[in-house]
Design a protein around this motif. Sequence first.
Motif, PDB file in Angstrom:
ATOM      1  N   TRP A   1       4.017   5.066   0.378  1.00 23.77           N
ATOM      2  CA  TRP A   1       5.040   4.571   1.302  1.00 23.77           C
ATOM      3  C   TRP A   1       5.837   5.692   1.971  1.00 23.77           C
ATOM      4  CZ3 TRP A   1       5.715   0.174   3.699  1.00 23.77           C
ATOM      5  CH2 TRP A   1       6.940  -0.104   4.293  1.00 23.77           C
ATOM      6  N   GLN A   2       6.441   6.574   1.179  1.00 24.17           N
ATOM      7  CA  GLN A   2       7.299   7.619   1.732  1.00 24.17           C
ATOM      8  C   GLN A   2       6.525   8.599   2.621  1.00 24.17           C
ATOM      9  OE1 GLN A   2      10.673   6.729   1.549  1.00 24.17           O
ATOM     10  NE2 GLN A   2      11.215   8.600   0.473  1.00 24.17           N
TER      11      GLN A   2
ATOM     12  N   LEU B   1       5.560   6.920   5.829  1.00 24.50           N
ATOM     13  CA  LEU B   1       6.695   6.751   6.738  1.00 24.50           C
ATOM     14  C   LEU B   1       6.983   8.056   7.472  1.00 24.50           C
ATOM     15  CD1 LEU B   1       9.558   4.665   5.110  1.00 24.50           C
ATOM     16  CD2 LEU B   1       8.444   4.290   7.307  1.00 24.50           C
ATOM     17  N   LEU B   2       6.992   9.156   6.723  1.00 26.32           N
ATOM     18  CA  LEU B   2       7.270  10.448   7.356  1.00 26.32           C
ATOM     19  C   LEU B   2       6.207  10.769   8.403  1.00 26.32           C
ATOM     20  CD1 LEU B   2       8.912  13.003   7.640  1.00 26.32           C
ATOM     21  CD2 LEU B   2       7.557  14.030   5.821  1.00 26.32           C
TER      22      LEU B   2
ATOM     23  N   THR C   1       4.526   8.728  10.058  1.00 31.54           N
ATOM     24  CA  THR C   1       4.714   7.816  11.182  1.00 31.54           C
ATOM     25  C   THR C   1       5.854   8.296  12.078  1.00 31.54           C
ATOM     26  OG1 THR C   1       3.932   5.972   9.843  1.00 31.54           O
ATOM     27  CG2 THR C   1       5.215   5.411  11.786  1.00 31.54           C
ATOM     28  N   VAL C   2       6.919   8.805  11.456  1.00 34.18           N
ATOM     29  CA  VAL C   2       8.049   9.322  12.219  1.00 34.18           C
ATOM     30  C   VAL C   2       7.617  10.571  12.987  1.00 34.18           C
ATOM     31  CG1 VAL C   2      10.301  10.442  12.006  1.00 34.18           C
ATOM     32  CG2 VAL C   2       9.825   8.359  10.738  1.00 34.18           C
TER      33      VAL C   2
ATOM     34  N   THR D   1      16.188  -1.574   7.662  1.00 28.56           N
ATOM     35  CA  THR D   1      15.456  -0.517   6.963  1.00 28.56           C
ATOM     36  C   THR D   1      13.969  -0.853   7.010  1.00 28.56           C
ATOM     37  OG1 THR D   1      15.447  -1.587   4.792  1.00 28.56           O
ATOM     38  CG2 THR D   1      17.359  -0.240   5.312  1.00 28.56           C
ATOM     39  N   PRO D   2      13.116   0.168   6.859  1.00 28.26           N
ATOM     40  CA  PRO D   2      11.675  -0.090   6.858  1.00 28.26           C
ATOM     41  C   PRO D   2      11.277  -1.036   5.724  1.00 28.26           C
ATOM     42  CG  PRO D   2      12.122   2.286   6.879  1.00 28.26           C
ATOM     43  CD  PRO D   2      13.440   1.605   6.749  1.00 28.26           C
ATOM     44  N   GLU D   3      11.927  -0.865   4.569  1.00 30.11           N
ATOM     45  CA  GLU D   3      11.568  -1.693   3.410  1.00 30.11           C
ATOM     46  C   GLU D   3      11.929  -3.153   3.672  1.00 30.11           C
ATOM     47  OE1 GLU D   3      13.397   1.132   3.220  1.00 30.11           O
ATOM     48  OE2 GLU D   3      11.695   2.347   2.598  1.00 30.11           O
TER      49      GLU D   3
END
Lengths: 267, 276
Positions: free
Chosen positions: A145-146, A149-150, A152-153, A209-211
């Motif tokens: 997940w983390q 996400l990074l 993706t950013v 939030t993404p979550e």
Amino acid sequence: MLDDFMVRAALAGLGVVLAAAPLGCFVVWRRMAFFGAATAHAAVLGVAISLALSVSVFAGVLAVALLMAILVTLTSGRGYAMDTLLGVMAHSSLAFGLVAVSFLTDVRIDLMAYLFGDILAVGRGDLAVIWSGSLLVLTLMAWRWQPLLLATVSEDLAYAEGGSPRRESLYLTVALAVVVAVAIKVVGVLLIAALLIIPAATARAFSTTPEAMAGGAAVVGVGSVLLGLWGSWELDTPTGPTIVCVATVAFLLITSLARLTRARALH
Amino acid sequence: MLYYNTIDCVIVHGLSQMDTGAAMHPTHSPTALIEANDLCVGFGGRSVLEHIDLALNPGEIVTVVGPNGSGKSTLLRALIGAIDPDRGQVRKAAGLRIGYVPQRLHIDPTLPLSVRRFLNLPGRHPRAQVDKALARAGIPQQADTAMTQLSGGQFQRALMARALLDEPDLLMLDEASQGLDQTGTADFYRQLEVIRDEIGCGILMVSHDLHVVMRAADRVICINHHICCQGRPEAVTAAPEYRALFGTDDETALAIFRHDPHQHPHDHDDEVRDAG
């Protein structure tokens, strides 16, 4: 309990939308909607191949979807715009798949079941496959997940900090292929992308939030499956498309509601 | 800014020798945080970087300057590993922590991401540490603002806060002062020296704000696909070819130039340090 076909249908639908929720968020954030559709369309070719070789449809679809996803990832950025490339691959694989199926004269197959799904015909074996795939995807998403996400950013930020965005997007590709393979029985190749995108897009309206967005997408997905099943029973409509219709109505309602609330808050 | 075609800038003997030392010989600098040896990068047959040798030592502030399209950003992206070089290699010190501030970062509006959440990617940090980083970056009120709602300057500060969060050994800034107003820009570069002194990191940056950058840098590298020249800011600014490249309307550059006792004829071929 599993003897009731409606219970099996509900469980199958839930398995698919739960896995589709976090993955669908990434599809939306990374603007991969067409990529998801292309992978799903290629699944028809997988159906034809598995029928011709008499192997499990799940295995055939998984293989072709994976191949398609990897092929698209590898060829992107080589002269053609991604959009065009996906368009060519999505529709040609759908067309080749349909033509290939027509050659299989000795097998009587219900093509509609693969195009739009046949959730009411889900058996115990299908359920096992769907939930295994779904849990696999959920585990993968939770684990990555983390870093996902990074990446993706910003891929560059990920590279600078020693990450490997290429590996992360490979994980996404694999997850996408698995979801396509397990969802084909539920909503069919033409509507798989809808289950990825619509719940995530709906959840965006009320998430900070993404979550929360992934969780919200799961809730919207579960609601759509249950309401869609009930609706198709009451109205005697095709189940897969009914589920997608419910999700779309939820998207329209919730998105406009969020807009209204925000507009009022500004005054 | 008009003479971008006059490229090869030359540093005259004496000035270029002043403090280049080990940095001019990257292959012999075991202490370097990061070094590139014979780095070549091309895109679709077009060569963007040619035979780049550079090394950056702890505590050193190095600025890369060059015209648009000269490969400055590509150089930084090759150093962080986002681009595979066609030739040569990048060596990083073991366990090197890089804080990178990219030139552009587009966050899709469909991704709900607060500034606080952005600073907690990919590693989670204590709340107080994040608040402190944001306060230091000058955006203490924005912790719960969505990244997409920030102004250009605030966004840049959020990137900077994130880059500094883990006390990097090496800070890499690609046009990091974009979106900041003039005062903000001046503060920003003044702060770099403070940051360098506080956490002892090396700083490698690319910038167009020549007059401010020149003041902050220990060493300037002028590139146009290859390294044209490098040395102390005074040395590089004093080179007539440099002024031809970047214009003479630059106040600081002119001031430094006027104070320079040397005159620089063009025929010192033997004294040219041409790293390309």
